[in-house]
Design a protein around this motif. Structure first.
Motif, PDB file in Angstrom:
ATOM      1  N   THR A 139      94.798  62.592  98.905  1.00 59.13           N
ATOM      2  CA  THR A 139      95.031  63.639  99.897  1.00 59.13           C
ATOM      3  C   THR A 139      96.427  63.503 100.510  1.00 59.13           C
ATOM      4  N   ALA A 140      97.103  62.387 100.213  1.00 63.27           N
ATOM      5  CA  ALA A 140      98.444  62.114 100.753  1.00 63.27           C
ATOM      6  C   ALA A 140      98.469  62.178 102.275  1.00 63.27           C
ATOM      7  N   VAL A 141      97.463  61.532 102.873  1.00 68.93           N
ATOM      8  CA  VAL A 141      97.367  61.524 104.331  1.00 68.93           C
ATOM      9  C   VAL A 141      97.896  60.199 104.874  1.00 68.93           C
ATOM     10  N   ASP A 142      98.552  60.254 106.035  1.00 71.35           N
ATOM     11  CA  ASP A 142      99.015  59.045 106.698  1.00 71.35           C
ATOM     12  C   ASP A 142      97.789  58.214 107.116  1.00 71.35           C
ATOM     13  N   PRO A 143      97.605  57.004 106.556  1.00 66.79           N
ATOM     14  CA  PRO A 143      96.414  56.190 106.836  1.00 66.79           C
ATOM     15  C   PRO A 143      96.232  55.875 108.322  1.00 66.79           C
ATOM     16  N   HIS A 144      97.324  55.921 109.090  1.00 68.26           N
ATOM     17  CA  HIS A 144      97.229  55.619 110.522  1.00 68.26           C
ATOM     18  C   HIS A 144      96.410  56.663 111.277  1.00 68.26           C
ATOM     19  N   LYS A 145      96.166  57.795 110.638  1.00 70.77           N
ATOM     20  CA  LYS A 145      95.398  58.846 111.305  1.00 70.77           C
ATOM     21  C   LYS A 145      93.906  58.707 111.066  1.00 70.77           C
ATOM     22  N   LEU A 146      93.531  57.764 110.215  1.00 70.74           N
ATOM     23  CA  LEU A 146      92.109  57.586 109.895  1.00 70.74           C
ATOM     24  C   LEU A 146      91.540  56.365 110.619  1.00 70.74           C
ATOM     25  N   VAL A 203      80.816  55.082 109.262  1.00 69.32           N
ATOM     26  CA  VAL A 203      80.548  54.495 107.953  1.00 69.32           C
ATOM     27  C   VAL A 203      79.227  53.736 108.030  1.00 69.32           C
ATOM     28  N   SER A 204      78.310  54.050 107.127  1.00 67.46           N
ATOM     29  CA  SER A 204      77.005  53.391 107.149  1.00 67.46           C
ATOM     30  C   SER A 204      77.073  52.056 106.412  1.00 67.46           C
ATOM     31  N   ALA A 205      76.078  51.215 106.667  1.00 69.86           N
ATOM     32  CA  ALA A 205      76.033  49.883 106.070  1.00 69.86           C
ATOM     33  C   ALA A 205      76.107  49.952 104.551  1.00 69.86           C
ATOM     34  N   ARG A 206      75.246  50.764 103.995  1.00 72.04           N
ATOM     35  CA  ARG A 206      75.143  50.826 102.544  1.00 72.04           C
ATOM     36  C   ARG A 206      76.455  51.297 101.909  1.00 72.04           C
ATOM     37  N   GLN A 207      77.134  52.191 102.600  1.00 73.14           N
ATOM     38  CA  GLN A 207      78.416  52.710 102.134  1.00 73.14           C
ATOM     39  C   GLN A 207      79.490  51.610 102.202  1.00 73.14           C
ATOM     40  N   PHE A 208      79.532  50.927 103.326  1.00 69.46           N
ATOM     41  CA  PHE A 208      80.557  49.903 103.544  1.00 69.46           C
ATOM     42  C   PHE A 208      80.391  48.722 102.594  1.00 69.46           C
ATOM     43  N   TYR A 209      79.124  48.396 102.260  1.00 74.16           N
ATOM     44  CA  TYR A 209      78.862  47.222 101.421  1.00 74.16           C
ATOM     45  C   TYR A 209      79.004  47.466  99.923  1.00 74.16           C
ATOM     46  N   GLN A 210      79.430  48.654  99.521  1.00 76.74           N
ATOM     47  CA  GLN A 210      79.766  48.862  98.112  1.00 76.74           C
ATOM     48  C   GLN A 210      80.944  47.944  97.776  1.00 76.74           C
ATOM     49  N   VAL A 211      80.919  47.342  96.594  1.00 78.45           N
ATOM     50  CA  VAL A 211      81.992  46.394  96.256  1.00 78.45           C
ATOM     51  C   VAL A 211      83.372  47.046  96.261  1.00 78.45           C
ATOM     52  N   ASP A 212      83.411  48.351  95.935  1.00 79.17           N
ATOM     53  CA  ASP A 212      84.730  48.984  95.841  1.00 79.17           C
ATOM     54  C   ASP A 212      85.020  49.916  97.022  1.00 79.17           C
ATOM     55  N   PHE A 213      84.400  49.644  98.173  1.00 76.91           N
ATOM     56  CA  PHE A 213      84.611  50.539  99.315  1.00 76.91           C
ATOM     57  C   PHE A 213      86.096  50.649  99.692  1.00 76.91           C
ATOM     58  N   VAL A 214      86.787  49.512  99.748  1.00 78.50           N
ATOM     59  CA  VAL A 214      88.207  49.521 100.125  1.00 78.50           C
ATOM     60  C   VAL A 214      89.005  50.400  99.160  1.00 78.50           C
ATOM     61  N   GLU A 215      88.766  50.225  97.866  1.00 77.05           N
ATOM     62  CA  GLU A 215      89.481  51.002  96.851  1.00 77.05           C
ATOM     63  C   GLU A 215      89.173  52.493  96.994  1.00 77.05           C
ATOM     64  N   GLN A 216      87.923  52.811  97.295  1.00 74.53           N
ATOM     65  CA  GLN A 216      87.545  54.227  97.467  1.00 74.53           C
ATOM     66  C   GLN A 216      88.337  54.879  98.596  1.00 74.53           C
ATOM     67  N   VAL A 217      88.422  54.171  99.721  1.00 65.81           N
ATOM     68  CA  VAL A 217      89.131  54.738 100.873  1.00 65.81           C
ATOM     69  C   VAL A 217      90.605  54.930 100.542  1.00 65.81           C
ATOM     70  N   ILE A 218      91.191  53.906  99.931  1.00 65.10           N
ATOM     71  CA  ILE A 218      92.613  53.991  99.587  1.00 65.10           C
ATOM     72  C   ILE A 218      92.859  55.123  98.587  1.00 65.10           C
ATOM     73  N   CYS A 219      91.929  55.263  97.645  1.00 61.54           N
ATOM     74  CA  CYS A 219      92.052  56.331  96.645  1.00 61.54           C
ATOM     75  C   CYS A 219      92.011  57.714  97.310  1.00 61.54           C
ATOM     76  N   ILE A 220      91.101  57.903  98.254  1.00 64.09           N
ATOM     77  CA  ILE A 220      91.018  59.187  98.960  1.00 64.09           C
ATOM     78  C   ILE A 220      92.308  59.445  99.742  1.00 64.09           C
ATOM     79  N   LEU A 221      92.805  58.403 100.407  1.00 66.47           N
ATOM     80  CA  LEU A 221      94.040  58.565 101.189  1.00 66.47           C
ATOM     81  C   LEU A 221      95.212  58.924 100.280  1.00 66.47           C
ATOM     82  N   ARG A 222      95.276  58.287  99.114  1.00 68.90           N
ATOM     83  CA  ARG A 222      96.358  58.592  98.164  1.00 68.90           C
ATOM     84  C   ARG A 222      96.239  60.020  97.647  1.00 68.90           C
TER      85      ARG A 222
END
Ligand code: C2E
Ligand code: MG
Ligand code: MG
Ligand code: MG
Length: 284
Positions: free
Chosen positions: A140-147, A119-138
């Motif tokens: 794709t229905a992937v177990d988050p422990h694998k990421l 994950v690059s700096a600019r990507q991580f520092y987006q205000v909604d980075f956490v939401e983006q990751v959670i949205c992708i995990l939801r």
């Protein structure tokens, strides 16, 4: 003024420098067609344990340029950061990694594998980075422990408090974190105890020098001991020789990545490492 720069007007007509600048300009110009023209692809490099068992893989970007061939991310990632397209590319990498995890979940040979994403700096520092990751995990229905997300020390140090908040939010969700290129940053060690990091990745420059430079071998030992004391996992990157692997194992390292095991490769090639193909004579 020119004198203090090069002391010689020739400097401004240096053909090698000129060529380097031209390549940069050209690549910068071609970046958009790289994205729209599907010239970007993902390679995977195995992460293995002491028994060479594949535990997962790190996903690494590649750019197949129509004229220049395969271009290293070391060359084009900085350009994508400058131009801001790293946001879209990074999102695509994360999404692709999760889709790969999903595909693996259906196959018992691969269902336990994890994927690490840079994950690059600019990507991580987006205000909604956490939401983006959670949205992708939801989605794709992937177990988050694998990421596993890989951050470098410099990304973390830019805004340590904000980083810790984001890391906690994603860890609560099951995502784990790895500190990439560890040992090359300028950070003090005291911050490490506050960071919710699961794994330290010993930078390959130290691994490379294990048998060459005594002080680097000491650094490797120190990082392994520190990770151990802090309850973190440690992975050595850039392992190229059995001598390096042996040293690492003898000093308590249990996770490795490097050319000794395999080079980054398309997904199908990585999969052949997980389960060796049955020998032909058995079938006959
Ligand atoms: P990194 O995350 O530290 O990745 C490890 C690099 O070491 C990779 O280079 C890998 O091919 C190389 N490597 C692995 N084993 C060995 C070995 O035994 N010997 C040697 N000499 N090298 C080895 P690569 O693929 O060129 O990537 C370079 C960097 O580009 C990565 O360093 C990472 O910082 C960045 N990068 C790659 N993909 C992405 C991505 O999707 N997003 C972002 N933000 N950065 C990426
Ligand atoms: Mg990495
Ligand atoms: Mg690294
Ligand atoms: Mg690196």
């Amino acid at each position: 003024q020119a004198k203090s720069v090069g002391g010689n007007n020739q400097y401004f007509y240096n053909p090698a420098l000129q060529a380097a600048l031209e390549i940069r300009t050209e690549l910068g110009r071609d970046l958009h067609s790289a994205i729209s023209g599907h010239q970007l692809s993902l390679y995977y490099q195995a992460q293995v344990d002491n028994k060479r068992q594949v535990l997962g893989a790190e996903v690494l970007l590649r750019w197949q340029h129509p004229q220049r061939g395969l271009i290293s991310p070391l060359l084009f990632i900085p350009l994508t950061e400058e131009k801001g397209v790293i946001i879209d590319i990074g999102h695509w990498v994360l999404e692709s990694a999760c889709m790969q995890l999903k595909a693996w979940e259906a196959d018992p040979r691969f269902s336990a594998l994890k994927i690490a994403v840079n994950v690059s700096a600019r990507q991580f520092y987006q205000v909604d980075f956490v939401e983006q990751v959670i949205c992708i995990l939801r989605n794709t229905a992937v177990d988050p422990h694998k990421l596993k997300l890989e951050l470098t020390e410099s990304v973390v140090m830019d805004d340590i408090d904000g980083t810790i908040v984001k890391m906690h939010a994603l860890r609560r969700y099951g995502v784990s974190f790895s500190l990439d290129d560890f040992g090359t940053g300028y950070s003090s060690l005291s911050y490490l105890t506050q960071l919710p990091v699961d794994q330290l990745k010993i930078d390959q420059s130290f691994v490379h020098n294990i048998g060459v430079k005594h002080s680097d071998a000491i650094i490797v030992q120190t990082i392994i001991g520190m990770a151990d004391n802090l309850g973190m996992e440690v992975l050595a990157e850039g392992v190229e020789t059995e001598a390096q692997r042996l040293f690492l194992e003898q000093h308590g390292c249990r996770h490795y990545q490097g050319f000794l095991f395999c080079r980054p490769a398309p997904i199908a090639e990585l999969e052949t490492l997980v389960i060796p193909a049955p020998a032909a004579h058995i079938i006959i």
